[in-house]
Design a protein around this motif. Structure first.
Motif, PDB file in Angstrom:
ATOM      1  N   THR A 266      10.004   0.350  42.664  1.00 20.29           N
ATOM      2  CA  THR A 266      10.668   0.532  43.719  1.00 20.29           C
ATOM      3  C   THR A 266       9.762   0.722  44.791  1.00 20.29           C
ATOM      4  O   THR A 266       9.843  -0.185  46.009  1.00 20.29           O
ATOM      5  CB  THR A 266      11.892   1.475  44.050  1.00 20.29           C
ATOM      6  OG1 THR A 266      12.841   1.552  43.007  1.00 20.29           O
ATOM      7  CG2 THR A 266      12.422   1.693  45.169  1.00 20.29           C
ATOM      8  N   LYS A 297      17.772  -6.180  40.922  1.00 16.96           N
ATOM      9  CA  LYS A 297      17.909  -6.166  42.405  1.00 16.96           C
ATOM     10  C   LYS A 297      18.761  -7.151  42.722  1.00 16.96           C
ATOM     11  O   LYS A 297      19.624  -7.272  43.802  1.00 16.96           O
ATOM     12  CB  LYS A 297      16.721  -5.849  43.259  1.00 16.96           C
ATOM     13  CG  LYS A 297      15.720  -4.716  43.058  1.00 16.96           C
ATOM     14  CD  LYS A 297      16.761  -3.269  43.195  1.00 16.96           C
ATOM     15  CE  LYS A 297      16.916  -3.140  44.476  1.00 16.96           C
ATOM     16  NZ  LYS A 297      17.599  -1.936  44.762  1.00 16.96           N
ATOM     17  N   ASP A 299      17.793  -9.939  44.466  1.00 18.03           N
ATOM     18  CA  ASP A 299      17.515 -10.318  45.957  1.00 18.03           C
ATOM     19  C   ASP A 299      16.460 -11.494  45.712  1.00 18.03           C
ATOM     20  O   ASP A 299      15.369 -11.127  45.352  1.00 18.03           O
ATOM     21  CB  ASP A 299      17.107  -9.113  46.595  1.00 18.03           C
ATOM     22  CG  ASP A 299      16.834  -9.381  47.907  1.00 18.03           C
ATOM     23  OD1 ASP A 299      16.707 -10.590  48.277  1.00 18.03           O
ATOM     24  OD2 ASP A 299      16.484  -8.483  48.749  1.00 18.03           O
ATOM     25  N   GLN A 824      20.014   0.507  51.347  1.00 21.71           N
ATOM     26  CA  GLN A 824      20.217   0.664  50.040  1.00 21.71           C
ATOM     27  C   GLN A 824      21.266   2.007  49.837  1.00 21.71           C
ATOM     28  O   GLN A 824      21.938   2.028  49.072  1.00 21.71           O
ATOM     29  CB  GLN A 824      18.733   0.802  49.147  1.00 21.71           C
ATOM     30  CG  GLN A 824      19.574   1.094  47.713  1.00 21.71           C
ATOM     31  CD  GLN A 824      17.972   1.318  46.882  1.00 21.71           C
ATOM     32  OE1 GLN A 824      16.785   1.435  47.480  1.00 21.71           O
ATOM     33  NE2 GLN A 824      17.992   1.498  45.417  1.00 21.71           N
TER      34      GLN A 824
END
Length: 867
Positions: A266, A297, A299, A824
């Motif tokens: 992360t 994720k 993304d 998030q």
């Protein structure tokens, strides 16, 4: 490559590089011949104090002053070069801006730098110092105790830095430099694992480094938009050389990333994204970890600018390369496989992949073709080249060869090249690797000729581990084996028989080994009653490996592992069972002991890679935990507190937040701390503010908070939080959206307020107005919090906002988040709905785009939580 020869001799292209230049002289020349002086040179992601930056001028000046101190200290101590004639200065410091200053300073003195990892056991440090005999040692006094070194030739960085103010910052002249018999050719010494069980130092000259760097600059040039390179590899690992010096010597900045960020996907991805990193060097296991994280994720914008991925240090499986192109578009992203070792400057062959078609006929990605000024030989025992397609031992000749080992050890590794015609190829290095040349002249790695393996990119000789384990009192026999060497599930195993009177157990033996070797070398210990033998009296290694495999069957979805549910309440039992069994499935093969609430994931046999597997599998089972929380948890009990059941209607009652903080309503007594925390947080970390620097200053926040102070107090929606020491470490400021004070749009904040109002006004019109609406508009944390503490503090404040909004009878909470972390938290943890999602750099204000330089993936999200 030209025509393919009948025999396996592959020659790289010739380049007439200027390899006589010293690294520090190139750095100095760049300053004199260009305008890079005020450009960033070092960016250190300090988890405690925020980013620390140095320009090229500041780096050069600090290094010059420190070099003067080192030269003075060495001359005062009247030490001499070691028996190789080398001036060496050992450096024992963690990654930081100070480390880069120190390395450049050492080179300026005329010495070579010798990295010593701060985590090395004292016995290993003692051996390295006794053999290499450095003229001086510089260390981080905050981490390393002075007793590790001879105080007469050692000082902490802070001590040296304090003395440096007495010296000018001019470049060190040749007359002042330490003079060695060879003219100061040596740049650094790196210690590797040795076949005799004793680590050995590799001597790497400036010329060798320059050949490797110039090949890289020509073959994989920096792009016009690539202003920052990444240094994240351990300094004791050869890849750190190109990570540090490739950007610095081309007038770019080096981003120094500490281990605590590297091991957390992360944080690492966030850092790579923030600085728009375009290339990354990593071992395949880390690549696997990042790919799993990216798939979680979902993304497509994450790491979309990182176009060059370089794997080295371990075998790169084709299956992993295929996974890479499942995520990244083919032909747009390069995945490279580099091969080499410390003795040949890390990389002497390379293979570049652009898509899946290149990989379909391979089990492992080839190691490719020689770099410039390099010849690769595949030979059999009598030094004869094998035919194309046959396997032999890989030898390397050319400009990348080290100048041997410290004290002239292992002379049989660097030998005369009887096949050479050109004098510059008169020496060759015997790698100990098997290889073959296949169709098209591409080289394939075929394994090792000895007991060496690669662990996290570090070369490890199993005989060194075996030597240490057999020196332990109570051990009768220790056999070190590697399960699935070079594969993703590789495991180093120590099969140990002990005296019948010994009380030694597995974990105790492992701890003894950790005190003798780096952590990455510590094997999993398995106690056995007796050593199985073949009919010829040799150890039956296959039986031992089968014992390990049968006891821990990877194909069994529920390995035979002991679970202890003591202390688990009835209402937590289902979640705990799923959690424990998930861990058992992920690390079952290497689980050391019973899994319980007191267990530590990493002591059970976990690592960074399978921690991501665990989080992914938990999600499949309907449970969620933030990766950072899982990685940093002290034990499974603490991790369990963070695990939540996935629910689309998730609210605060399902979000466990540890009571590490206490909230206090905003009052006059907290005005000074509020201003300081908000000013630092937004000036140094907020995405919008970063785009309009230097036009916005700390004074602007002082004015803003003071102007808003009375309305903030009257609304009573704001608070500060204190840690266990009652230190104010966080601030949350909120208004009632139905009754907000007017903002001064003429000040430096005007463009930001105008942007926020543009996004929020249409949303506010759609919200209910029969009750108060908490508008959470500013939240900041103290600069001393590290990354993990910051996440915990932010989570606590978000929870407190929800609690306070309910207490005040609000119908909901409105907030605009421009930070990925708060977005998030709001979306995935606290169940906010995203009502507006805007690309920051598209906003137009007074005919221009004030945030136009922001990356495309910087978003502003207006989020709403109905209560």
């Amino acid at each position: 490559m030209g025509s393919i020869p009948e025999v396996s001799i592959i020659k790289g292209l010739n380049r007439d590089y200027s390899t006589q230049s010293r690294l520090h002289r190139i750095f100095e020349t760049n300053l004199n011949s260009s305008d890079c002086g005020n450009k960033p040179a070092v960016i250190f992601c300090d988890p405690t104090n925020g980013d620390q930056n140095l320009t090229h001028n500041q780096l050069n000046q600090s290094a010059n002053q420190l070099a003067s101190v080192l030269i003075h200290r060495i001359n005062t101590c009247e030490v001499e070069p070691n028996q190789d004639g080398d001036w060496i200065i050992a450096v024992c410091m963690p990654p930081s801006d100070k480390l880069i200053v120190t390395l450049l300073a050492i080179l300026k003195t005329g010495a070579a730098y010798l990295p010593i990892d701060v985590t090395f056991p004292k016995s290993r440090i003692d051996h390295i110092l006794q053999e290499s005999k450095p003229a001086f040692v510089i260390y981080d006094g905050n981490i390393i105790d002075r007793s590790h070194f001879d105080s007469s030739i050692a000082s902490s960085y802070d001590e040296c830095k304090a003395l440096s103010i007495n010296y000018d910052d001019a470049n060190i002249s040749d007359a002042r430099r330490l003079q060695s018999s060879d003219g100061g050719h040596l740049a650094l010494v790196l210690y590797t694992s040795g076949s005799t069980g004793v680590p050995k130092g590799v001597r790497l000259p400036h010329a060798v480094l320059m050949n490797r760097l110039q090949w890289q600059w020509e073959t994989f040039p920096f792009s016009s938009t690539e202003s920052v390179g990444v240094f994240k590899t351990a300094l004791t690992f050869v890849d750190s050389i190109s990570e540090i010096w490739a950007p610095l010597l081309t007038q770019r900045a080096v981003l120094v990333i500490p281990k605590c960020i590297t091991k957390d996907p992360t944080l690492l991805v966030s850092m790579l994204q923030k600085y728009e990193i375009e290339r990354l060097v990593l071992v395949p296991t880390l690549l696997k970890s990042l790919l799993i994280y990216l798939s979680l994720k979902r993304d497509a914008n994450l790491l979309n600018k990182l176009k060059l991925w370089i794997c080295s240090g371990e075998t790169l499986p084709t299956s992993l390369a295929m996974e890479f192109y499942d995520y990244f578009p083919e032909n747009e992203y390069l995945l490279c496989n580099f091969f080499g070792s410390t003795e040949i400057m890390g990389d002497v062959t390379y293979f570049t992949c652009r898509g899946k078609d290149q990989l379909r006929n391979y089990t492992n990605v080839p190691i490719g073709y020689p770099i410039f000024n390099t010849i690769i030989y595949i030979l059999i025992d009598d030094k004869k080249p094998v035919k194309i397609g046959e396997t032999g031992e890989l030898f390397v000749s050319g400009a990348n060869l080290a100048h041997g080992y410290v004290n002239g050890r292992d002379k049989d590794r660097f030998i005369e090249n009887i096949l050479a015609v050109d004098p510059k190829y008169s020496r060759m290095y015997r790698t100990g690797d098997y290889a073959s040349v296949q169709k098209g002249g591409v080289i394939h790695y075929e394994g090792r000729t000895d007991s060496q393996i690669k662990i996290r990119g570090h070369r490890v000789d199993l005989s060194e581990i075996e030597k240490h384990i057999n020196e332990i009192d109570g051990v009768k026999k220790g056999i070190i084996l590697c399960y699935h060497a070079g594969q993703m599930d590789q495991a180093v195993l120590a099969f140990v028989s002990v005296d019948h009177t010994s009380l030694l157990h597995e974990l105790q033996i492992e701890q003894i080994l950790r005190n003798k070797m780096p952590d990455y070398m510590t094997p999993q210990v398995i106690l056995i009653d007796h050593v199985p033998l073949l009919v010829n009296g040799k150890v039956d290694r296959q039986t031992l490996l089968k014992l390990y495999e049968n006891t821990n069957n990877n194909n069994d979805p529920a390995p035979a592992i002991d679970y202890d549910y003591s202390g688990v309440s009835a209402n937590e039992m289902q979640k705990t069972r799923i959690f424990f069994e998930t861990i058992g499935q992920v690390i079952g093969r290497s689980t050391r002991t019973t899994i319980s609430l007191q267990s530590n994931f990493y002591e059970l046999g976990g690592n960074s890679l399978n921690s991501i597997y665990t989080v992914a599998k938990l999600r499949d089972c309907g449970y969620s935990i933030d990766i950072t929380n899982f990685i940093s948890a002290k034990n499974l009990r603490e991790a369990l507190e963070y695990i939540t059941e996935i629910d689309t209607n998730l609210d605060r009652n399902l979000v466990p937040v540890k009571a590490d903080f206490v909230a206090y309503s905003l009052s006059e007594v907290y005005r000074e701390e509020t201003i300081r925390i908000i000013a630092h947080s937004f000036l140094e970390k907020a995405e919008l503010e970063q785009q309009i620097k230097p036009h916005i200053t700390e004074e602007a926040y002082v004015v803003l908070i003071n102007d808003s102070w009375q309305p903030l107090i009257e609304t009573a929606f704001s608070f500060v939080i204190a840690d266990k020491k009652n230190r104010i470490v966080g601030v949350s400021l909120s208004f009632d959206a139905n009754n907000e004070p007017e903002c001064n749009l003429d000040g430096p904040h005007g463009v930001i307020f105008e942007f926020l109002e543009t996004l929020e006004a249409p949303v506010k019109d759609r919200l209910p107005h029969d009750k108060p609406i908490m508008h959470s508009f500013m939240m900041g944390t103290h600069e001393t919090l590290n990354a993990q503490e910051n996440i915990v503090a932010m989570t606590f404040m978000e929870s407190e906002v929800i609690r306070l909004a309910r207490e005040k009878g609000c119908c909901g909470i409105l907030t605009t988040n421009t930070n990925a972390l708060t977005q998030q938290l709001a979306r995935d943890v606290f169940g906010y709905e995203t009502l507006s999602d805007t690309q920051i750099n598209t906003f137009v204000f007074n005919g221009r785009k004030p945030f136009g330089n922001a990356p495309d993936d910087y978003r502003a999200m207006v989020q709403w939580k109905k209560l």
